[in-house]
Write a protein that holds these residues in place. Structure first.
Motif, PDB file in Angstrom:
ATOM      1  N   ALA A 202       2.175  -7.521   0.123  1.00 15.65           N
ATOM      2  CA  ALA A 202       1.934  -8.098  -1.267  1.00 15.65           C
ATOM      3  C   ALA A 202       2.782  -7.631  -2.340  1.00 15.65           C
ATOM      4  O   ALA A 202       2.818  -8.186  -3.450  1.00 15.65           O
ATOM      5  CB  ALA A 202       0.295  -7.677  -1.555  1.00 15.65           C
ATOM      6  N   ALA A 203       3.582  -6.571  -2.204  1.00 16.35           N
ATOM      7  CA  ALA A 203       4.480  -6.108  -3.323  1.00 16.35           C
ATOM      8  C   ALA A 203       5.659  -6.818  -3.370  1.00 16.35           C
ATOM      9  O   ALA A 203       6.198  -6.985  -4.498  1.00 16.35           O
ATOM     10  CB  ALA A 203       4.729  -4.513  -2.982  1.00 16.35           C
ATOM     11  N   SER A 204       6.074  -7.525  -2.252  1.00 14.28           N
ATOM     12  CA  SER A 204       7.213  -8.371  -2.276  1.00 14.28           C
ATOM     13  C   SER A 204       7.143  -9.681  -3.170  1.00 14.28           C
ATOM     14  O   SER A 204       6.288 -10.361  -2.934  1.00 14.28           O
ATOM     15  CB  SER A 204       7.633  -8.605  -0.817  1.00 14.28           C
ATOM     16  N   GLY A 205       8.388 -10.020  -3.811  1.00 13.00           N
ATOM     17  CA  GLY A 205       8.460 -11.182  -4.467  1.00 13.00           C
ATOM     18  C   GLY A 205       8.737 -12.207  -3.239  1.00 13.00           C
ATOM     19  O   GLY A 205       8.693 -13.607  -3.532  1.00 13.00           O
ATOM     20  N   PHE A 206       9.174 -11.969  -2.078  1.00 10.48           N
ATOM     21  CA  PHE A 206       9.617 -12.627  -1.042  1.00 10.48           C
ATOM     22  C   PHE A 206       8.803 -12.357   0.123  1.00 10.48           C
ATOM     23  O   PHE A 206       9.504 -11.790   1.187  1.00 10.48           O
ATOM     24  CB  PHE A 206      10.978 -12.800  -0.833  1.00 10.48           C
ATOM     25  N   PRO A 207       7.539 -12.384   0.212  1.00 10.93           N
ATOM     26  CA  PRO A 207       6.703 -11.778   1.549  1.00 10.93           C
ATOM     27  C   PRO A 207       7.090 -12.289   2.817  1.00 10.93           C
ATOM     28  O   PRO A 207       7.345 -11.696   3.657  1.00 10.93           O
ATOM     29  CB  PRO A 207       5.292 -12.132   0.813  1.00 10.93           C
TER      30      PRO A 207
ATOM     31  N   LEU B 235       1.217  -5.049  -6.342  1.00  4.24           N
ATOM     32  CA  LEU B 235       0.384  -4.461  -4.898  1.00  4.24           C
ATOM     33  C   LEU B 235      -0.812  -3.865  -5.310  1.00  4.24           C
ATOM     34  O   LEU B 235      -1.748  -4.336  -4.883  1.00  4.24           O
ATOM     35  CB  LEU B 235       1.398  -3.414  -4.475  1.00  4.24           C
ATOM     36  N   MET B 236      -0.813  -3.166  -6.495  1.00  9.31           N
ATOM     37  CA  MET B 236      -2.059  -2.522  -7.057  1.00  9.31           C
ATOM     38  C   MET B 236      -2.998  -3.643  -7.555  1.00  9.31           C
ATOM     39  O   MET B 236      -4.141  -3.517  -7.550  1.00  9.31           O
ATOM     40  CB  MET B 236      -1.929  -1.366  -8.002  1.00  9.31           C
ATOM     41  N   GLU B 237      -2.505  -4.830  -7.998  1.00 13.71           N
ATOM     42  CA  GLU B 237      -3.429  -5.917  -8.739  1.00 13.71           C
ATOM     43  C   GLU B 237      -4.060  -6.379  -7.503  1.00 13.71           C
ATOM     44  O   GLU B 237      -5.590  -6.901  -7.536  1.00 13.71           O
ATOM     45  CB  GLU B 237      -2.462  -6.905  -9.261  1.00 13.71           C
ATOM     46  N   CYS B 238      -3.625  -6.229  -6.332  1.00 11.63           N
ATOM     47  CA  CYS B 238      -4.332  -6.991  -5.037  1.00 11.63           C
ATOM     48  C   CYS B 238      -5.209  -5.826  -4.557  1.00 11.63           C
ATOM     49  O   CYS B 238      -6.468  -6.145  -4.222  1.00 11.63           O
ATOM     50  CB  CYS B 238      -3.508  -7.054  -4.047  1.00 11.63           C
ATOM     51  N   LEU B 239      -5.056  -4.515  -4.444  1.00 15.61           N
ATOM     52  CA  LEU B 239      -5.600  -3.752  -3.764  1.00 15.61           C
ATOM     53  C   LEU B 239      -6.606  -2.632  -4.648  1.00 15.61           C
ATOM     54  O   LEU B 239      -7.481  -2.040  -4.122  1.00 15.61           O
ATOM     55  CB  LEU B 239      -4.847  -2.541  -3.237  1.00 15.61           C
ATOM     56  N   TRP B 240      -6.354  -2.751  -5.855  1.00 16.80           N
ATOM     57  CA  TRP B 240      -7.297  -1.956  -6.672  1.00 16.80           C
ATOM     58  C   TRP B 240      -9.011  -1.930  -6.478  1.00 16.80           C
ATOM     59  O   TRP B 240      -9.244  -3.090  -6.598  1.00 16.80           O
ATOM     60  CB  TRP B 240      -6.835  -2.112  -8.376  1.00 16.80           C
ATOM     61  N   GLU B 241      -9.278  -0.841  -6.235  1.00 16.84           N
ATOM     62  CA  GLU B 241     -11.013  -0.667  -5.866  1.00 16.84           C
ATOM     63  C   GLU B 241     -11.295  -1.802  -5.068  1.00 16.84           C
ATOM     64  O   GLU B 241     -12.532  -2.470  -5.333  1.00 16.84           O
ATOM     65  CB  GLU B 241     -11.521  -0.576  -7.098  1.00 16.84           C
ATOM     66  N   SER B 242     -10.488  -2.145  -3.961  1.00 15.47           N
ATOM     67  CA  SER B 242     -10.958  -3.219  -3.159  1.00 15.47           C
ATOM     68  C   SER B 242     -11.443  -2.945  -1.852  1.00 15.47           C
ATOM     69  O   SER B 242     -11.202  -1.511  -1.292  1.00 15.47           O
ATOM     70  CB  SER B 242      -9.729  -4.332  -2.911  1.00 15.47           C
ATOM     71  N   PRO B 243     -12.184  -3.696  -1.035  1.00 15.46           N
ATOM     72  CA  PRO B 243     -12.634  -3.507   0.370  1.00 15.46           C
ATOM     73  C   PRO B 243     -11.422  -2.978   1.244  1.00 15.46           C
ATOM     74  O   PRO B 243     -11.447  -2.271   2.047  1.00 15.46           O
ATOM     75  CB  PRO B 243     -13.458  -4.561   0.795  1.00 15.46           C
TER      76      PRO B 243
ATOM     77  N   ILE C  32      -2.883   3.803 -11.944  1.00 16.84           N
ATOM     78  CA  ILE C  32      -3.676   4.336 -10.802  1.00 16.84           C
ATOM     79  C   ILE C  32      -3.189   3.558  -9.524  1.00 16.84           C
ATOM     80  O   ILE C  32      -3.107   2.343  -9.230  1.00 16.84           O
ATOM     81  CB  ILE C  32      -5.142   4.223 -11.184  1.00 16.84           C
ATOM     82  N   GLY C  33      -2.899   4.627  -8.586  1.00 16.69           N
ATOM     83  CA  GLY C  33      -2.502   4.140  -7.281  1.00 16.69           C
ATOM     84  C   GLY C  33      -3.634   4.403  -6.240  1.00 16.69           C
ATOM     85  O   GLY C  33      -4.806   4.504  -6.744  1.00 16.69           O
ATOM     86  N   LEU C  34      -3.092   4.286  -4.794  1.00 17.61           N
ATOM     87  CA  LEU C  34      -4.221   4.529  -3.743  1.00 17.61           C
ATOM     88  C   LEU C  34      -4.773   5.844  -3.541  1.00 17.61           C
ATOM     89  O   LEU C  34      -5.975   5.823  -3.068  1.00 17.61           O
ATOM     90  CB  LEU C  34      -3.646   3.769  -2.513  1.00 17.61           C
ATOM     91  N   GLY C  35      -4.257   6.723  -3.824  1.00 15.89           N
ATOM     92  CA  GLY C  35      -4.789   8.050  -4.115  1.00 15.89           C
ATOM     93  C   GLY C  35      -4.771   8.696  -2.532  1.00 15.89           C
ATOM     94  O   GLY C  35      -5.497   9.777  -2.240  1.00 15.89           O
TER      95      GLY C  35
END
Length: 313
Positions: free
Chosen positions: A68-73, A128-136, A185-188
């Motif tokens: 998800a971080a990549s511009g060319f996944p 990447l964090m826009e996808c993963l932030w406080e997510s399941p 804030i990252g994944l911790g």
């Protein structure tokens, strides 16, 4: 419950022996982090990627990739897919996670929770964090690491998100300056440090120091390209690859951060800097003060670095 925006929450949060790699412990279910400074070798010896596969359980391990971080996944996945097939991985696939909505899908959550190894590719850590932030999906990654002992790896942007306090962006200035970097804030998975990547190659020491001036309670970790910091939870620190890991400890520092204006040069006195070259593993002693083989300041820093963050659910 309404979640605070990441940057608003961030503002609330502000306030043994050295062994060669050949002697490293064999993979276990203790849980490992493989934090890569970017540009890891995918064509020749592939030492870092082999280590990740081994720590995940070997050829038959369930390996999941997050692009998800990549511009060319698609292209990014194709590259890693070919490498891991050549390394003999038999169960290696990309998780269909490219958007915020994807991070809540049951199939995505299940794949991550059941993974033996999870690899986050490079790109943009903010994307990447826009996808993963406080997510399941993020919670599933924590369960895999903390409960199942999965190996979590990230390269470049995937390395930056490993820490709770994430270096989101900032200019590599010649000297440390006030407020030239932005934190988020990252994944911790890493609780007590800020991570920067492509460290020596992009001359980012001043950038990392600028971040530490904002957060002098944390360590700064700079990882060179084709180099990985391997953390065995609560036990050891290892450096794998071609370069080095720079650890900066500002906890006893005196700084003029609160007295100067934004973009002013910073005075930072009393910093401790440790350079950990590839090829060494540092087992954190149970009693720091009784270990005389290395400086106490080094063991204090490595002890903090080995204490991974709590499970987030």
């Amino acid at each position: 419950m309404t979640l605070l925006p990441r940057r608003q929450l961030l503002s609330l949060l502000l306030g043994s022996a050295v062994l060669p790699i050949s002697c490293a412990a064999q993979p276990s279910h203790r849980g490992h982090l493989v934090i890569i400074g970017g540009a890891e070798d995918r064509q020749q010896d592939r030492v870092i990627l082999k280590r990740f596969l081994s720590l995940s359980g070997g050829a038959n391990a369930r390996i999941k990739f997050i692009t998800a971080a990549s511009g060319f996944p698609d292209a990014t996945w194709a590259s890693y897919q070919a490498v891991f097939a050549d390394l003999g991985a038999t169960d290696c696939e990309r998780v269909p996670l490219l958007t915020r909505d994807d991070a809540s899908k049951p199939d995505v959550v299940r794949q991550l929770a059941e993974a033996d190894g999870i690899f986050m590719t490079g790109g943009d850590q903010n994307r990447l964090m826009e996808c993963l932030w406080e997510s399941p999906a993020a919670q599933a990654m924590h369960r895999a690491f903390h409960i199942s002992g999965a190996c979590i790896a990230g390269t470049s942007a995937g390395a930056a998100v490993m820490s709770r306090q994430m270096l989101a962006q900032g200019t590599a200035t010649p000297n440390p300056e006030k407020d030239v970097v932005q934190m988020d804030i990252g994944l911790g998975f890493v609780a007590n440090a800020i991570i920067d990547q492509h460290f020596s190659q992009r001359q980012r020491l001043s950038r990392l120091l600028s971040a530490l001036a904002q957060r002098p309670d944390l360590l700064g970790v700079g990882i060179d390209e084709d180099t990985a910091l391997v953390i065995e939870r609560g036990l050891s620190i290892e450096v794998v690859g071609r370069g080095a890991v720079t650890v900066v400890d500002p906890r006893k520092m005196r700084s003029n951060f609160d007295l100067v204006e934004p973009e002013d040069k910073l005075e930072m006195l009393g910093l401790q800097l440790h350079l950990l070259p590839a090829g060494h593993r540092y087992v954190v002693p149970t009693n720091l003060k009784n270990n005389k083989k290395q400086p106490l300041a080094l063991w204090e820093a490595l002890y903090l670095l080995a204490q991974t963050g709590p499970m987030r659910d």
